[in-house]
Design a protein around this motif. Structure first.
Motif, PDB file in Angstrom:
ATOM      1  N   ARG A 178       0.813  -1.427  -0.131  1.00  0.00           N
ATOM      2  CA  ARG A 178      -0.130   0.190  -0.093  1.00  0.00           C
ATOM      3  C   ARG A 178       0.975   1.262  -0.060  1.00  0.00           C
ATOM      4  O   ARG A 178       1.645   1.558   0.827  1.00  0.00           O
ATOM      5  CB  ARG A 178      -0.841  -0.049   1.156  1.00  0.00           C
ATOM      6  CG  ARG A 178      -2.303   0.159   0.912  1.00  0.00           C
ATOM      7  CD  ARG A 178      -3.372   0.166   2.078  1.00  0.00           C
ATOM      8  NE  ARG A 178      -3.777   1.379   2.276  1.00  0.00           N
ATOM      9  CZ  ARG A 178      -4.766   2.037   3.004  1.00  0.00           C
ATOM     10  NH1 ARG A 178      -5.135   1.157   3.902  1.00  0.00           N
ATOM     11  NH2 ARG A 178      -5.103   3.305   3.151  1.00  0.00           N
ATOM     12  N   TRP A 179       0.657   2.051  -1.001  1.00  0.00           N
ATOM     13  CA  TRP A 179       1.390   3.310  -1.213  1.00  0.00           C
ATOM     14  C   TRP A 179       0.647   4.626  -0.804  1.00  0.00           C
ATOM     15  O   TRP A 179      -0.183   4.945  -1.819  1.00  0.00           O
ATOM     16  CB  TRP A 179       2.105   3.485  -2.338  1.00  0.00           C
ATOM     17  CG  TRP A 179       3.096   2.252  -2.914  1.00  0.00           C
ATOM     18  CD1 TRP A 179       3.489   1.361  -2.038  1.00  0.00           C
ATOM     19  CD2 TRP A 179       3.667   2.097  -4.192  1.00  0.00           C
ATOM     20  NE1 TRP A 179       4.353   0.693  -2.809  1.00  0.00           N
ATOM     21  CE2 TRP A 179       4.510   0.763  -4.032  1.00  0.00           C
ATOM     22  CE3 TRP A 179       3.466   2.638  -5.579  1.00  0.00           C
ATOM     23  CZ2 TRP A 179       5.128   0.288  -5.298  1.00  0.00           C
ATOM     24  CZ3 TRP A 179       4.120   2.323  -6.659  1.00  0.00           C
ATOM     25  CH2 TRP A 179       4.872   1.212  -6.423  1.00  0.00           C
ATOM     26  N   PRO A 180       0.613   4.956   0.451  1.00  0.00           N
ATOM     27  CA  PRO A 180      -0.431   5.851   0.804  1.00  0.00           C
ATOM     28  C   PRO A 180      -0.155   7.361  -0.125  1.00  0.00           C
ATOM     29  O   PRO A 180      -1.184   7.953  -0.394  1.00  0.00           O
ATOM     30  CB  PRO A 180       0.397   6.246   2.295  1.00  0.00           C
ATOM     31  CG  PRO A 180       0.653   5.350   2.660  1.00  0.00           C
ATOM     32  CD  PRO A 180       1.315   4.393   1.774  1.00  0.00           C
TER      33      PRO A 180
ATOM     34  N   GLN B   8      -6.514  10.167  -5.478  1.00  0.00           N
ATOM     35  CA  GLN B   8      -7.760  10.853  -5.092  1.00  0.00           C
ATOM     36  C   GLN B   8      -7.840  12.160  -5.449  1.00  0.00           C
ATOM     37  O   GLN B   8      -8.591  12.726  -5.576  1.00  0.00           O
ATOM     38  CB  GLN B   8      -7.625  10.695  -3.569  1.00  0.00           C
ATOM     39  CG  GLN B   8      -8.631   9.373  -3.031  1.00  0.00           C
ATOM     40  CD  GLN B   8      -7.895   8.853  -1.685  1.00  0.00           C
ATOM     41  OE1 GLN B   8      -7.119   9.532  -1.088  1.00  0.00           O
ATOM     42  NE2 GLN B   8      -8.898   7.916  -1.223  1.00  0.00           N
ATOM     43  N   ALA B   9      -6.553  12.908  -5.490  1.00  0.00           N
ATOM     44  CA  ALA B   9      -6.496  14.364  -5.738  1.00  0.00           C
ATOM     45  C   ALA B   9      -6.838  14.603  -7.064  1.00  0.00           C
ATOM     46  O   ALA B   9      -7.579  15.559  -7.674  1.00  0.00           O
ATOM     47  CB  ALA B   9      -5.331  14.779  -5.303  1.00  0.00           C
TER      48      ALA B   9
ATOM     49  N   VAL C  63      -5.506  10.469 -12.899  1.00  0.00           N
ATOM     50  CA  VAL C  63      -4.377   9.670 -12.834  1.00  0.00           C
ATOM     51  C   VAL C  63      -4.915   8.188 -13.238  1.00  0.00           C
ATOM     52  O   VAL C  63      -4.001   7.511 -14.073  1.00  0.00           O
ATOM     53  CB  VAL C  63      -3.856   9.581 -11.178  1.00  0.00           C
ATOM     54  CG1 VAL C  63      -2.804   8.602 -10.969  1.00  0.00           C
ATOM     55  CG2 VAL C  63      -3.221  11.015 -11.111  1.00  0.00           C
ATOM     56  N   TRP C  64      -5.854   7.745 -12.627  1.00  0.00           N
ATOM     57  CA  TRP C  64      -6.038   6.091 -12.902  1.00  0.00           C
ATOM     58  C   TRP C  64      -6.419   5.839 -14.390  1.00  0.00           C
ATOM     59  O   TRP C  64      -5.433   5.332 -14.956  1.00  0.00           O
ATOM     60  CB  TRP C  64      -7.257   5.725 -11.860  1.00  0.00           C
ATOM     61  CG  TRP C  64      -7.557   4.312 -11.935  1.00  0.00           C
ATOM     62  CD1 TRP C  64      -8.095   3.473 -12.989  1.00  0.00           C
ATOM     63  CD2 TRP C  64      -7.032   3.480 -10.918  1.00  0.00           C
ATOM     64  NE1 TRP C  64      -8.114   2.200 -12.551  1.00  0.00           N
ATOM     65  CE2 TRP C  64      -7.526   2.210 -11.125  1.00  0.00           C
ATOM     66  CE3 TRP C  64      -6.388   3.661  -9.638  1.00  0.00           C
ATOM     67  CZ2 TRP C  64      -7.026   0.844 -10.479  1.00  0.00           C
ATOM     68  CZ3 TRP C  64      -5.869   2.750  -8.869  1.00  0.00           C
ATOM     69  CH2 TRP C  64      -6.359   1.286  -9.335  1.00  0.00           C
TER      70      TRP C  64
ATOM     71  N   LEU D 109      -4.533   0.949  -5.155  1.00  0.00           N
ATOM     72  CA  LEU D 109      -5.787   0.188  -5.033  1.00  0.00           C
ATOM     73  C   LEU D 109      -6.646   0.798  -4.099  1.00  0.00           C
ATOM     74  O   LEU D 109      -7.986   0.921  -4.571  1.00  0.00           O
ATOM     75  CB  LEU D 109      -5.770  -1.378  -4.995  1.00  0.00           C
ATOM     76  CG  LEU D 109      -6.924  -2.260  -5.201  1.00  0.00           C
ATOM     77  CD1 LEU D 109      -7.380  -2.330  -6.642  1.00  0.00           C
ATOM     78  CD2 LEU D 109      -6.747  -3.680  -4.570  1.00  0.00           C
ATOM     79  N   TRP D 110      -6.247   0.901  -3.092  1.00  0.00           N
ATOM     80  CA  TRP D 110      -7.059   1.557  -1.888  1.00  0.00           C
ATOM     81  C   TRP D 110      -8.026   2.700  -2.288  1.00  0.00           C
ATOM     82  O   TRP D 110      -9.154   2.896  -2.055  1.00  0.00           O
ATOM     83  CB  TRP D 110      -6.404   1.752  -0.737  1.00  0.00           C
ATOM     84  CG  TRP D 110      -7.101   2.062   0.705  1.00  0.00           C
ATOM     85  CD1 TRP D 110      -7.865   3.288   0.924  1.00  0.00           C
ATOM     86  CD2 TRP D 110      -7.552   1.100   1.583  1.00  0.00           C
ATOM     87  NE1 TRP D 110      -8.387   3.160   1.960  1.00  0.00           N
ATOM     88  CE2 TRP D 110      -8.400   1.940   2.290  1.00  0.00           C
ATOM     89  CE3 TRP D 110      -7.643  -0.166   1.782  1.00  0.00           C
ATOM     90  CZ2 TRP D 110      -8.891   1.442   3.526  1.00  0.00           C
ATOM     91  CZ3 TRP D 110      -8.059  -0.625   2.864  1.00  0.00           C
ATOM     92  CH2 TRP D 110      -8.919   0.034   3.629  1.00  0.00           C
ATOM     93  N   ALA D 111      -7.283   3.564  -2.961  1.00  0.00           N
ATOM     94  CA  ALA D 111      -8.006   4.830  -3.424  1.00  0.00           C
ATOM     95  C   ALA D 111      -9.052   4.436  -4.288  1.00  0.00           C
ATOM     96  O   ALA D 111     -10.067   5.245  -4.490  1.00  0.00           O
ATOM     97  CB  ALA D 111      -6.881   5.786  -4.032  1.00  0.00           C
TER      98      ALA D 111
END
Lengths: 174, 205
Positions: free
Chosen positions: A10-12, A19-20, A24-25, A87-89
Motif C-alpha cells: 500500500r502506497w499512501p 484521490q486528488a 491519474v487512474w 488500489l485502496w484509493a
C-alpha cells in the motif's frame, strides 16, 4: 511476511495522488494498453518470425525493434504497480487481500514470471545466438520455435487473465 | 432511445451482461484486447520501421503481417458490436465513443495508405518516402487517440478530457526525452569513434 507485504503493497502517497486527480487512474490505464500494444507488436513480431510468419525477414534485424517492447513492458509495469499500490484509493481494499484471493491476478503474475524464465531459457540454451544466423526465408531451430510459441502463449495468456481480474474475487466482502 | 433499450434487452445482450460465467462479458472484452494487440501492435511495429527504426529490417516481408492485422481488426469490429449491445444507450449517445470510432477509421485509413505507399508502390528496395513517414506517424497518433478515447468511455466526460491532456503531456515528455536521450547516446558513440580512430592513427604512426 504478511505484515511486510501489507506494509510495502500500500502506497499512501500514491493513494493521495490518485484521490486528488481524477485523471491519474485512467492515464495509467492508457499507459497499460499502449505498453501492451508495444510489447505484443515487437516481441510478438519476433516470436512470429521465429515461427515462420514473415519468413522473408532475416531474424537479427528484427531484434532492433525489441527495445520498444522493453519500453512497452516498462510502461505496463509502472502503470500496473500504480493499480496495485494505489488500489485502496479506487475500491478501498488492501492490495494484499486481493493478491491472496484473486486467482486471475496470481495466474497473471505467474505467467509474467514464466515469460521471464522463457526469455532466460532463450539465452541459456544458446538459441539467442543461433537465431541471429537465420537469414531471409530460413527456418529457425525447432527449440527456438518452441520458445517463441511459449512466449506468444504466455503473453496472450497474461492479457486474458489480466482482463479477468476484476471478475475474480476482489476481497470486497471483508 | 427506445430502439437502443430494445438492443440492451435482447437475449444476447442480457446473457453477455448478466451471465455469471467469465466466458461471456469478460471473455469478449479479453478477445477485444487480443484484437487490439494484433492490429495496433503489429501496425505500430511496421510504422516504427517506416519511421526509420530498425533500418536493417527488410520492408517488403513486413507486408505479410497485414493479414494478421486485419484479423485483429475484424475480431474487434465483431467483439466491439457485442460490447456495444451490453450498454447501447450509454455508448451510442456518448460523444467520446464516436470520437473513438472516428480515430479508428482514420488509423485504418492511414494504415491502408501506408501499406500502398510502402509495399505496393515503386522503389521496392529504396527507403520510405516522406509521405510514407507522415502516414506512419499519423497511424501511431490515431491509435493513441483511439486507445485513450476507448479507455475514458468508462469515466465522466470532464475526466476524459483531463486524461487526454495528461496523455498529451506524458507523450510529449517521453518523445522529447527519448529524442534527447538518443541524441546524447549517439553523440557519445560518435565521440568514442572519433577518439578511437584518433588513437589508432596515432598508433599507426
Amino acid at each position: 511476511m504478511e505484515a511486510f507485504l501489507r506494509y510495502i503493497l500500500r502506497w499512501p502517497s500514491l493513494e493521495h495522488f490518485i484521490q486528488a486527480y481524477a485523471w491519474v487512474w485512467p492515464l495509467a490505464e492508457v499507459m497499460h494498453f499502449v505498453g501492451l500494444a508495444l510489447l505484443i507488436g515487437t516481441v510478438g513480431l519476433f516470436d512470429l518470425r521465429l515461427l515462420g510468419v514473415g519468413k522473408g525477414l532475416a531474424v537479427a534485424p528484427v531484434r532492433r525493434l525489441l527495445p520498444w517492447g522493453v519500453f512497452g513492458f516498462v510502461l505496463s509495469v509502472v502503470s500496473g504497480s500504480l493499480f496495485v499500490g494505489g488500489l485502496w484509493a479506487n475500491i478501498a481494499v488492501h492490495p494484499y487481500d486481493v493478491l491472496i484471493v484473486n486467482g486471475y491476478l496470481q495466474t497473471k503474475l505467474i505467467f509474467i514470471g514464466l515469460a521471464g524464465l522463457n526469455l532466460l531459457a532463450f539465452y541459456l540454451t544458446g538459441m539467442s545466438r543461433a537465431v541471429d544466423a537465420v537469414g531471409p526465408g530460413e527456418d529457425a531451430p525447432p527449440l527456438a520455435k518452441a520458445i517463441a510459441g511459449v512466449s506468444l502463449f504466455l503473453w496472450f495468456g497474461v492479457i486474458y487473465v489480466g482482463r479477468l481480474i476484476v471478475w475474480g474475487n476482489l476481497a470486497l466482502g471483508g | 432511445m427506445e430502439f437502443l433499450a430494445l438492443i440492451e434487452q435482447s437475449s444476447l445482450a442480457v446473457w453477455l451482461r448478466e451471465s455469471p460465467t467469465v466466458f461471456a462479458y469478460a471473455t469478449v472484452l479479453a478477445v477485444h484486447t487480443f484484437g487490439l494487440a494484433l492490429v495496433v501492435g503489429l501496425s505500430t511495429a511496421v510504422a516504427l520501421r517506416a519511421l526509420g527504426f530498425a533500418p536493417g529490417m527488410a520492408l517488403l516481408p513486413l507486408g505479410s503481417l497485414f493479414p494478421l492485422m486485419w484479423v485483429g481488426f475484424w475480431l474487434n469490429a465483431f467483439t466491439g458490436v457485442l460490447l456495444v449491445t451490453i450498454d447501447a444507450r450509454l455508448f451510442l449517445t456518448m460523444p467520446t465513443f464516436y470520437l473513438k470510432l472516428l480515430a479508428i477509421a482514420l488509423a485504418i485509413t492511414s494504415l491502408r495508405w501506408l501499406q500502398t505507399e510502402v509495399f505496393e508502390g515503386r522503389a521496392p528496395n529504396g527507403g520510405v518516402s516522406a509521405k510514407g513517414k507522415r502516414l506512419a506517424g499519423a497511424t501511431l497518433l490515431f491509435w493513441l487517440v483511439a486507445i485513450t478515447a476507448g479507455r475514458v468511455t468508462a469515466y465522466d466526460a470532464y475526466i476524459g478530457w483531463e486524461t487526454a491532456a495528461a496523455v498529451l503531456v506524458l507523450g510529449t515528455l517521453l518523445l522529447v526525452g527519448g529524442h534527447v536521450g538518443a541524441r546524447m547516446l549517439r553523440g557519445s558513440t560518435r565521440l568514442e569513434r572519433r577518439t578511437m580512430s584518433a588513437s589508432r592513427a596515432a598508433a599507426d604512426m
